[in-house]
Design a protein around this motif. Structure first.
Motif, PDB file in Angstrom:
ATOM      1  N   TYR A 243      12.073  -0.208   1.929  1.00 36.60           N
ATOM      2  CA  TYR A 243      13.373  -0.838   1.753  1.00 36.60           C
ATOM      3  C   TYR A 243      14.448  -0.021   2.456  1.00 36.60           C
ATOM      4  CZ  TYR A 243      14.013   2.554  -2.084  1.00 36.60           C
ATOM      5  OH  TYR A 243      14.110   3.698  -2.834  1.00 36.60           O
ATOM      6  N   ASP A 244      15.576  -0.679   2.701  1.00 32.31           N
ATOM      7  CA  ASP A 244      16.710  -0.035   3.354  1.00 32.31           C
ATOM      8  C   ASP A 244      17.676   0.438   2.271  1.00 32.31           C
ATOM      9  OD1 ASP A 244      18.405   0.847   5.281  1.00 32.31           O
ATOM     10  OD2 ASP A 244      18.965  -1.116   6.064  1.00 32.31           O
ATOM     11  N   HIS A 245      17.662   1.744   2.007  1.00 28.79           N
ATOM     12  CA  HIS A 245      18.509   2.281   0.934  1.00 28.79           C
ATOM     13  C   HIS A 245      19.979   2.061   1.275  1.00 28.79           C
ATOM     14  CE1 HIS A 245      20.316   5.840  -1.371  1.00 28.79           C
ATOM     15  NE2 HIS A 245      19.972   4.922  -2.257  1.00 28.79           N
ATOM     16  N   GLY A 246      20.682   1.310   0.413  1.00 32.36           N
ATOM     17  CA  GLY A 246      22.063   0.962   0.691  1.00 32.36           C
ATOM     18  C   GLY A 246      22.207  -0.286   1.536  1.00 32.36           C
ATOM     19  N   GLY A 247      21.065  -0.808   2.031  1.00 33.60           N
ATOM     20  CA  GLY A 247      21.071  -2.027   2.817  1.00 33.60           C
ATOM     21  C   GLY A 247      20.681  -3.229   1.960  1.00 33.60           C
ATOM     22  N   TYR A 248      20.135  -4.258   2.597  1.00 35.12           N
ATOM     23  CA  TYR A 248      19.908  -5.520   1.902  1.00 35.12           C
ATOM     24  C   TYR A 248      18.482  -6.064   2.043  1.00 35.12           C
ATOM     25  CZ  TYR A 248      24.983  -5.436   1.831  1.00 35.12           C
ATOM     26  OH  TYR A 248      26.286  -5.060   1.632  1.00 35.12           O
ATOM     27  N   THR A 249      17.629  -5.372   2.779  1.00 37.28           N
ATOM     28  CA  THR A 249      16.323  -5.937   3.111  1.00 37.28           C
ATOM     29  C   THR A 249      15.195  -5.005   2.682  1.00 37.28           C
ATOM     30  OG1 THR A 249      17.341  -6.988   5.039  1.00 37.28           O
ATOM     31  CG2 THR A 249      14.943  -6.969   4.954  1.00 37.28           C
ATOM     32  N   LEU A 250      14.087  -5.612   2.258  1.00 39.24           N
ATOM     33  CA  LEU A 250      12.866  -4.863   1.985  1.00 39.24           C
ATOM     34  C   LEU A 250      11.679  -5.640   2.523  1.00 39.24           C
ATOM     35  CD1 LEU A 250      11.299  -6.359  -0.600  1.00 39.24           C
ATOM     36  CD2 LEU A 250      13.107  -5.227  -1.883  1.00 39.24           C
ATOM     37  N   ARG A 251      10.572  -4.933   2.686  1.00 36.55           N
ATOM     38  CA  ARG A 251       9.359  -5.553   3.198  1.00 36.55           C
ATOM     39  C   ARG A 251       8.145  -4.989   2.463  1.00 36.55           C
ATOM     40  NH1 ARG A 251       9.175  -5.629   8.739  1.00 36.55           N
ATOM     41  NH2 ARG A 251       6.936  -5.966   8.590  1.00 36.55           N
ATOM     42  N   LEU A 252       7.117  -5.817   2.345  1.00 33.40           N
ATOM     43  CA  LEU A 252       5.880  -5.432   1.674  1.00 33.40           C
ATOM     44  C   LEU A 252       4.750  -5.574   2.686  1.00 33.40           C
ATOM     45  CD1 LEU A 252       4.945  -4.588  -1.190  1.00 33.40           C
ATOM     46  CD2 LEU A 252       4.462  -7.001  -1.631  1.00 33.40           C
ATOM     47  N   ASP A 253       4.074  -4.464   3.005  1.00 33.23           N
ATOM     48  CA  ASP A 253       3.031  -4.454   4.033  1.00 33.23           C
ATOM     49  C   ASP A 253       1.722  -3.911   3.491  1.00 33.23           C
ATOM     50  OD1 ASP A 253       4.672  -5.193   6.469  1.00 33.23           O
ATOM     51  OD2 ASP A 253       5.749  -3.392   5.839  1.00 33.23           O
ATOM     52  N   THR A 254       0.628  -4.259   4.174  1.00 32.84           N
ATOM     53  CA  THR A 254      -0.678  -3.668   3.937  1.00 32.84           C
ATOM     54  C   THR A 254      -1.258  -3.248   5.281  1.00 32.84           C
ATOM     55  OG1 THR A 254      -2.002  -5.686   4.198  1.00 32.84           O
ATOM     56  CG2 THR A 254      -1.008  -5.296   2.021  1.00 32.84           C
ATOM     57  N   LYS A 255      -2.397  -2.606   5.253  1.00 33.64           N
ATOM     58  CA  LYS A 255      -3.016  -2.179   6.508  1.00 33.64           C
ATOM     59  C   LYS A 255      -3.430  -3.379   7.362  1.00 33.64           C
ATOM     60  CE  LYS A 255      -7.839  -1.953   4.982  1.00 33.64           C
ATOM     61  NZ  LYS A 255      -9.052  -1.115   4.891  1.00 33.64           N
ATOM     62  N   ASN A 256      -3.550  -4.557   6.746  1.00 32.26           N
ATOM     63  CA  ASN A 256      -3.980  -5.755   7.464  1.00 32.26           C
ATOM     64  C   ASN A 256      -2.822  -6.604   7.985  1.00 32.26           C
ATOM     65  OD1 ASN A 256      -6.771  -5.265   6.991  1.00 32.26           O
ATOM     66  ND2 ASN A 256      -6.513  -6.006   4.902  1.00 32.26           N
ATOM     67  N   GLY A 257      -1.582  -6.219   7.671  1.00 32.51           N
ATOM     68  CA  GLY A 257      -0.446  -6.985   8.167  1.00 32.51           C
ATOM     69  C   GLY A 257       0.699  -7.018   7.181  1.00 32.51           C
ATOM     70  N   THR A 258       1.702  -7.831   7.498  1.00 29.47           N
ATOM     71  CA  THR A 258       2.885  -7.960   6.651  1.00 29.47           C
ATOM     72  C   THR A 258       2.648  -9.001   5.577  1.00 29.47           C
ATOM     73  OG1 THR A 258       4.325  -7.363   8.486  1.00 29.47           O
ATOM     74  CG2 THR A 258       5.345  -8.492   6.632  1.00 29.47           C
ATOM     75  N   ALA A 259       2.853  -8.605   4.333  1.00 27.58           N
ATOM     76  CA  ALA A 259       2.728  -9.563   3.236  1.00 27.58           C
ATOM     77  C   ALA A 259       3.963 -10.455   3.201  1.00 27.58           C
ATOM     78  CB  ALA A 259       2.534  -8.839   1.913  1.00 27.58           C
ATOM     79  N   LYS A 260       5.148  -9.857   2.994  1.00 33.75           N
ATOM     80  CA  LYS A 260       6.376 -10.636   2.908  1.00 33.75           C
ATOM     81  C   LYS A 260       7.581  -9.740   3.187  1.00 33.75           C
ATOM     82  CE  LYS A 260       4.956 -14.788   1.635  1.00 33.75           C
ATOM     83  NZ  LYS A 260       5.330 -16.044   2.310  1.00 33.75           N
TER      84      LYS A 260
END
Length: 375
Positions: free
Chosen positions: A116-133
């Motif tokens: 996540y971007d501390h102080g920002g607005y976006t986060l992402r969830l990833d695994t070794k196989n790709g981007t979840a969301k």
């Protein structure tokens, strides 16, 4: 009289031959394209296999500005100023994603890496196989936490209240729970798939006060809300038996399932390192009171009592606990201890790594320009 020709039949025959030649040419082109594609794929697979075979530590990260080293269940996760990289314990890069955050923070659990971007607005969830969301919020992120099944809790600043909390499943779609409070959320931990414990900071006169909440995601009212006079909150952990460990800058509070105080432990020096991953204890590193270049490692049980301690000759810069072992990194070495802090082994910190991780019993270090195996 000369032989009569059927002009129409001749034309049809000629068109039929022309169409046949076009079909044959097209068919041959398709065969050639498929064959070329198979050859290219075979070459690319061969190149990838050669690269995998050639992959080895140390991994050169010069120019990438590494800022953290974490582990998932089978990957080393290196977050830099620009990307999140997943590596196997054999040095093979499994995945690489550009995060685009100005202040990236990565947390891991199970197979997931939450950035996540501390102080920002976006986060992402990833695994070794790709981007979840990925998820974009309307309010600035204070911090976020991920559970082993991919459930995500994100705390954020709020204009109407002081702070808010939203909990999502791994799809990061509509929140399963949203909760607001009039204190600053500082830490949380999941107590089950349906509940979590939140620690928030406020002031009581000229002193800090910690407010601890337990909530169920399908209920509007909290299970309990307790206030304690403590120093600044550092982290919170809910152990398997329901004991809540609230770590602050000057002490640790042990609470039962209802938030009642079980015990406490005051640090003998300034807190510098903390590991809450053990089920039945907390391991802290504090600067030695008489020698600021040494670190006291202390195991604290869930009654708030000191169970074991040892002093390192150099300042410890990294601490992690896994598989009934305690690992402490100094500028020169990685020291391996039992749960009773009896020294078992040591490994040279060859290039003064700043970050420490242990994956399946192998020790890894991350410096400003490389990821390397230390054991």
């Amino acid at each position: 009289m000369g032989k009569a020709y059927d002009v129409e039949a001749f034309r049809k025959k000629k068109i039929k031959k022309k169409r046949y030649r076009k079909f044959l040419t097209g068919f041959l082109i398709v065969i050639l394209v498929v064959a070329a594609g198979l050859l290219v794929k075979e070459w690319m697979d061969s190149e990838a296999a050669q690269k995998e075979e050639a992959a080895e530590f140390p991994i050169n990260l010069k120019g990438e500005s590494p800022i953290s080293l974490k582990t998932t269940e089978d990957s080393l996760v290196v977050t830099t100023e620009g990307v999140v990289n997943f590596y196997s314990k054999l040095a093979q890069r499994q995945n690489s994603v550009v995060h685009g955050f100005s202040k990236p923070v990565t947390q891991t659990a199970g197979k997931y890496a939450l950035t996540y971007d501390h102080g920002g607005y976006t986060l992402r969830l990833d695994t070794k196989n790709g981007t979840a969301k990925t998820l974009k919020l309307k309010n600035s992120i204070l911090f976020a936490q991920v559970q082993e099944d991919g459930m995500v809790a994100v705390a954020y600043a709020d204009s109407s209240y002081t702070s808010g909390l939203s909990v999502y499943n791994s799809n990061l779609d509509e929140p399963v729970c949203t909760y607001y409070m009039n204190e600053y959320i500082m830490a949380l931990d999941f107590s089950s798939k349906e509940s979590c414990v939140i620690a928030a900071q406020t002031t009581n006169g000229s002193s800090f006060a910690s407010v601890v909440y337990k909530i169920f995601f399908n209920q509007e009212k909290e299970v309990f809300k307790k206030e304690y006079q403590t120093s600044m909150i550092v982290s919170l952990s809910v152990k398997d038996d329901g004991v809540i460990v609230l770590a602050c800058e000057q002490e640790i509070l042990m609470l039962n399932r209802e938030g009642e105080k079980l015990g406490s432990y005051s640090y003998p020096g300034t807190l510098s390192l903390l590991d809450q991953s053990q089920k039945d204890k907390v391991v802290v590193g504090v600067i030695n009171a008489t020698d600021p270049n040494a670190t006291d490692l202390v195991c604290v049980d869930l009654d708030g009592k000191q169970a074991a301690s040892v002093t390192t000759s150099e300042r410890a810069v990294g601490l992690t606990c896994t598989d009934n072992r305690i690992y402490a990194m100094t500028k020169s070495d990685v020291l391996v201890y039992s749960e009773e802090l009896e020294k078992l082994d040591s490994y040279q910190n060859k290039n003064e790594s700043k970050y420490l991780a242990v994956l399946n019993g192998q020790i890894f270090g991350l410096s400003d320009d490389r990821l390397e195996e230390l054991s």
